[in-house]
Scaffold this active site. Structure first.
Site, mmCIF file in Angstrom:
data_model
loop_
_atom_site.group_PDB
_atom_site.id
_atom_site.type_symbol
_atom_site.label_atom_id
_atom_site.label_comp_id
_atom_site.label_asym_id
_atom_site.label_seq_id
_atom_site.Cartn_x
_atom_site.Cartn_y
_atom_site.Cartn_z
ATOM 1 N N GLY A 285 -0.813 14.550 19.711
ATOM 2 C CA GLY A 285 -2.141 15.114 19.548
ATOM 3 C C GLY A 285 -2.581 15.155 18.099
ATOM 4 O O GLY A 285 -1.777 15.379 17.189
ATOM 5 N N THR B 241 2.534 50.244 33.982
ATOM 6 C CA THR B 241 2.285 48.826 34.254
ATOM 7 C C THR B 241 1.694 48.099 33.047
ATOM 8 O O THR B 241 2.129 46.999 32.688
ATOM 9 C CB THR B 241 1.352 48.668 35.465
ATOM 10 O OG1 THR B 241 1.968 49.270 36.604
ATOM 11 C CG2 THR B 241 1.084 47.194 35.761
ATOM 12 N N ASP C 31 -4.254 17.370 16.560
ATOM 13 C CA ASP C 31 -4.058 18.678 15.946
ATOM 14 C C ASP C 31 -2.644 18.833 15.406
ATOM 15 O O ASP C 31 -2.433 19.414 14.331
ATOM 16 C CB ASP C 31 -4.379 19.797 16.936
ATOM 17 C CG ASP C 31 -3.589 19.674 18.242
ATOM 18 O OD1 ASP C 31 -3.161 18.551 18.597
ATOM 19 O OD2 ASP C 31 -3.428 20.701 18.920
ATOM 20 N N VAL D 194 -12.842 25.411 15.323
ATOM 21 C CA VAL D 194 -12.725 26.052 14.012
ATOM 22 C C VAL D 194 -13.313 25.104 12.980
ATOM 23 O O VAL D 194 -12.944 23.934 12.928
ATOM 24 C CB VAL D 194 -11.254 26.371 13.665
ATOM 25 C CG1 VAL D 194 -11.163 27.081 12.324
ATOM 26 C CG2 VAL D 194 -10.627 27.218 14.763
ATOM 27 N N ASP E 54 -11.945 21.438 13.497
ATOM 28 C CA ASP E 54 -10.797 21.292 14.392
ATOM 29 C C ASP E 54 -11.208 21.784 15.773
ATOM 30 O O ASP E 54 -11.490 22.967 15.956
ATOM 31 C CB ASP E 54 -9.605 22.092 13.871
ATOM 32 C CG ASP E 54 -8.453 22.105 14.855
ATOM 33 O OD1 ASP E 54 -8.061 21.018 15.303
ATOM 34 O OD2 ASP E 54 -7.955 23.207 15.182
ATOM 35 N N VAL E 55 -11.251 20.868 16.736
ATOM 36 C CA VAL E 55 -11.695 21.201 18.087
ATOM 37 C C VAL E 55 -10.480 21.436 18.981
ATOM 38 O O VAL E 55 -9.680 20.535 19.220
ATOM 39 C CB VAL E 55 -12.558 20.067 18.683
ATOM 40 C CG1 VAL E 55 -13.033 20.444 20.079
ATOM 41 C CG2 VAL E 55 -13.746 19.763 17.777
#
Length: 255
Positions: A107, A184, A109, A13, A6-7
Site C-alpha cells: 500500500g 460491562t 501509505d 489527512v 494522505d487518503v
C-alpha cells in the site's frame, strides 16, 4: 511549501509541509460520493482557515488507499492550487527497497510511512499505523522493507463487537482505571485499549526475533494517541509521519 494529502479509508489527512515540518494539519472524512467541487471548497476553506494562500503552494502530492477517489481529488487540488498533484504509485521514485513477495501489493501509505521513518529515525525500525486497519511494517538495518502485519483496526473491531452482540453497547475509547473490569463498559474498554496495547507489544516482541538489531518503533495514525501510551515498549508517536514522507517523495521526483 507543498500540499500533502494522505487518503485513508475513513479520513483524509492533509497538511502544508515545508522542510519536514507541518505548518498545518487537518482531517476530512473520506467520501467517495463527493464531487471535485465539494473537495475543492473544503481544501480552500482549510488553507484559508490556516492563513495559507492556495496559490502559495509549490506543488502537491497524494497518497491514497481508496483508488476511486484519486481522480476527484487530483482535479480538486488542481482547481485550488493550480498544480497537478503527484500520485504515489507505479512510476514514482520513492527510494524504498522493497523485499517482499510482490512489491506491487504494498500500500502507498505503508511506503510513505517507511520512507519518512528511514529519513528521520535509526535503523532497524518498525512503523505502526493505526487507522481503519492497524499495520506494522519492518525496515531492516539496510533500509530494506521486509514486510509486516495487518490487523483489524481498533474501531473496526469495536464496532464489530457491538454490532454482533445484542447486549454490548457502544463505548468510548477511554482507558479504564484497572485491567480487570467490574462492569460491562469497563470490561469492553479494557479489552479494546489494553488488549490492543498488549497485542502491539506482543507483535513487536515476535517480529523483533526475526531480524537483527533492536528496532526503533514509531507510531502514527489517528488512533495511536489512544492506544500507544498503554504499550510497555518505548514507542515514538509522530502524527506527521506520512505527510513528512509525502514531502520527501515529492522532492525526490522534482530533481
Amino acid at each position: 511549501m507543498i500540499l500533502a494529502i494522505d487518503v485513508g479509508n475513513t479520513n483524509i489527512v492533509l497538511g502544508g509541509i515545508e522542510d519536514g515540518k507541518a505548518s498545518f494539519i487537518s482531517r476530512l472524512s473520506t467520501d467517495t460520493g463527493k464531487t471535485e467541487d465539494e473537495y475543492a471548497i473544503q481544501i480552500k476553506m482549510i488553507t484559508e482557515l490556516n492563513h495559507v494562500a492556495p496559490d502559495s503552494f509549490d506543488g502537491a502530492i497524494i497518497s491514497s488507499v481508496v483508488p476511486q477517489i484519486i481522480a476527484t481529488l487530483r482535479a480538486a487540488v488542481l482547481k485550488v492550487t493550480g498544480h497537478t498533484p503527484l500520485i504515489v504509485g507505479p512510476g514514482i521514485k520513492t527510494g524504498l527497497d522493497i523485499k517482499i513477495d510482490n512489491p506491487a501489493q504494498l500500500g502507498s501509505d505503508i511506503v510513505v510511512g517507511a520512507v519518512a521513518a528511514i529519513a528521520h529515525y535509526p535503523l532497524p525500525l518498525m512503523v505502526i499505523d493505526m487507522g481503519t486497519a492497524t499495520t506494522i511494517c519492518v525496515v531492516d538495518q539496510n533500509a530494506c522493507y521486509r514486510g509486516g502485519v495487518i490487523i483489524p483496526g481498533v474501531k473496526v473491531a469495536m464496532e464489530s463487537l457491538t454490532k454482533n452482540t445484542a447486549q454490548l453497547q457502544s463505548i468510548g475509547l477511554e482507558a479504564p482505571k484497572k485491567a480487570i473490569g467490574t462492569n460491562t463498559a469497563d470490561c469492553m474498554r479494557s479489552g479494546v485499549v489494553f488488549g490492543n496495547a498488549a497485542m502491539i507489544d506482543g507483535l513487536i516482541d515476535r517480529m523483533s526475533q526475526e531480524f537483527d538489531g533492536t528496532p526503533t518503533v514509531i507510531a502514527t495514525g489517528g488512533l495511536a494517541p489512544r492506544i500507544i501510551p498503554y504499550c510497555r515498549h518505548e514507542i515514538i508517536v509522530n502524527d506527521e509521519l506520512l505527510l513528512i514522507g509525502l514531502e520527501i517523495i515529492f522532492r525526490k521526483n522534482m530533481t
